[in-house]
Design an enzyme around this catalytic site. Structure first.
Site, PDB file in Angstrom:
ATOM      1  N   CYS A 156       0.814  -1.223   0.000  1.00 13.56           N
ATOM      2  CA  CYS A 156       0.000   0.000   0.000  1.00 13.56           C
ATOM      3  C   CYS A 156       0.847   1.272   0.000  1.00 13.56           C
ATOM      4  O   CYS A 156       0.552   2.216  -0.727  1.00 13.56           O
ATOM      5  CB  CYS A 156      -1.007  -0.009   1.137  1.00 13.56           C
ATOM      6  SG  CYS A 156      -0.308   0.052   2.793  1.00 13.56           S
ATOM      7  N   HIS A 203      -3.201   1.156   6.942  1.00 14.90           N
ATOM      8  CA  HIS A 203      -3.315   0.940   5.498  1.00 14.90           C
ATOM      9  C   HIS A 203      -3.512   2.309   4.873  1.00 14.90           C
ATOM     10  O   HIS A 203      -4.231   3.148   5.418  1.00 14.90           O
ATOM     11  CB  HIS A 203      -4.509   0.032   5.203  1.00 14.90           C
ATOM     12  CG  HIS A 203      -4.707  -0.256   3.750  1.00 14.90           C
ATOM     13  ND1 HIS A 203      -3.821  -1.020   3.018  1.00 14.90           N
ATOM     14  CD2 HIS A 203      -5.690   0.113   2.893  1.00 14.90           C
ATOM     15  CE1 HIS A 203      -4.257  -1.109   1.768  1.00 14.90           C
ATOM     16  NE2 HIS A 203      -5.395  -0.436   1.663  1.00 14.90           N
ATOM     17  N   HIS A 228      -6.060   1.716  -4.002  1.00 12.12           N
ATOM     18  CA  HIS A 228      -5.123   1.199  -3.004  1.00 12.12           C
ATOM     19  C   HIS A 228      -4.640  -0.197  -3.397  1.00 12.12           C
ATOM     20  O   HIS A 228      -5.256  -0.869  -4.217  1.00 12.12           O
ATOM     21  CB  HIS A 228      -5.764   1.171  -1.609  1.00 12.12           C
ATOM     22  CG  HIS A 228      -6.945   0.266  -1.501  1.00 12.12           C
ATOM     23  ND1 HIS A 228      -6.918  -0.900  -0.760  1.00 12.12           N
ATOM     24  CD2 HIS A 228      -8.181   0.341  -2.038  1.00 12.12           C
ATOM     25  CE1 HIS A 228      -8.096  -1.496  -0.839  1.00 12.12           C
ATOM     26  NE2 HIS A 228      -8.879  -0.748  -1.613  1.00 12.12           N
TER      27      HIS A 228
END
Length: 191
Positions: A96, A146, A158
């Site tokens: 990520c 995240h 993402h």
């Protein structure tokens, strides 16, 4: 004689001479050239009346910001489907935070490598004031963050650990529940 009329005459004169339909005398042709020269060297004045306000062009103050956001999102769309591999930072595999790093790098902005470091840059943004290109941070597993990039219209791009690839996801109540923060990296004073 207007500038346009002079141009028509200068460009049409050779055709008229060649067609022999009308042959201009040398003095007439010289006069036409003189008229054209005078029209070409005269300043151009607008035909608007003095009662109208003059046209004023104002440059946008956020044009650079807009271009950078667009470049980030174009790269994000191009990377959809790229494999997710935790710790990877390659053209064909990202996690990520490396995805975010690569997206902004494509627009000429260097960002830190880790999600923790990304969470400390830029300016905080209210979730109701998101703009495309803003970074979104979510709680993920125990003590992990995240990061995603806001794509606009309620979507984020993402690198998804669950989907094992870069995806575009609609932000819903589940995402709202895990939302931690949003940061704005692209600002006019950073460009």
């Amino acid at each position: 004689m207007t500038y346009a009329a002079a141009l028509v005459r200068i460009f049409c004169a050779p055709m008229l001479l060649a067609s022999s339909a009308t042959i201009a005398a040398p003095t007439q042709f010289s006069e036409q050239l003189a008229d054209w020269h005078q029209a070409a060297s005269s300043p151009v004045t607008p035909a608007a009346s003095s009662a109208e306000a003059p046209l004023e062009l104002v440059a946008s103050t956020n044009i650079g910001e807009s271009i950078i956001r667009e470049l980030v999102l174009l790269k994000g769309h191009a990377m959809l489907g790229t494999r997710y591999v935790f710790g990877a930072n390659e053209a064909d595999a990202v996690d990520c935070s490396s995805l975010i790093q690569q997206l902004f790098e494509s627009a000429g902005i260097e960002l830190p490598r880790t999600t923790q470091d990304l969470a400390s840059i830029g300016e905080p943004v209210n979730s109701q004031s998101l703009q495309p290109g803003d970074l979104l941070f979510y709680s993920w597993k125990k003590n992990r963050l995240h990061v995603a990039v806001y794509a606009g219209d309620g979507f984020a791009i993402h690198a998804s650990p669950d989907k094992r690839s870069v995806v575009m996801t609609e932000l819903n109540k589940t995402w709202d529940h895990h939302f931690v923060a949003a940061r704005r990296v692209v600002q006019e004073d950073n460009i």
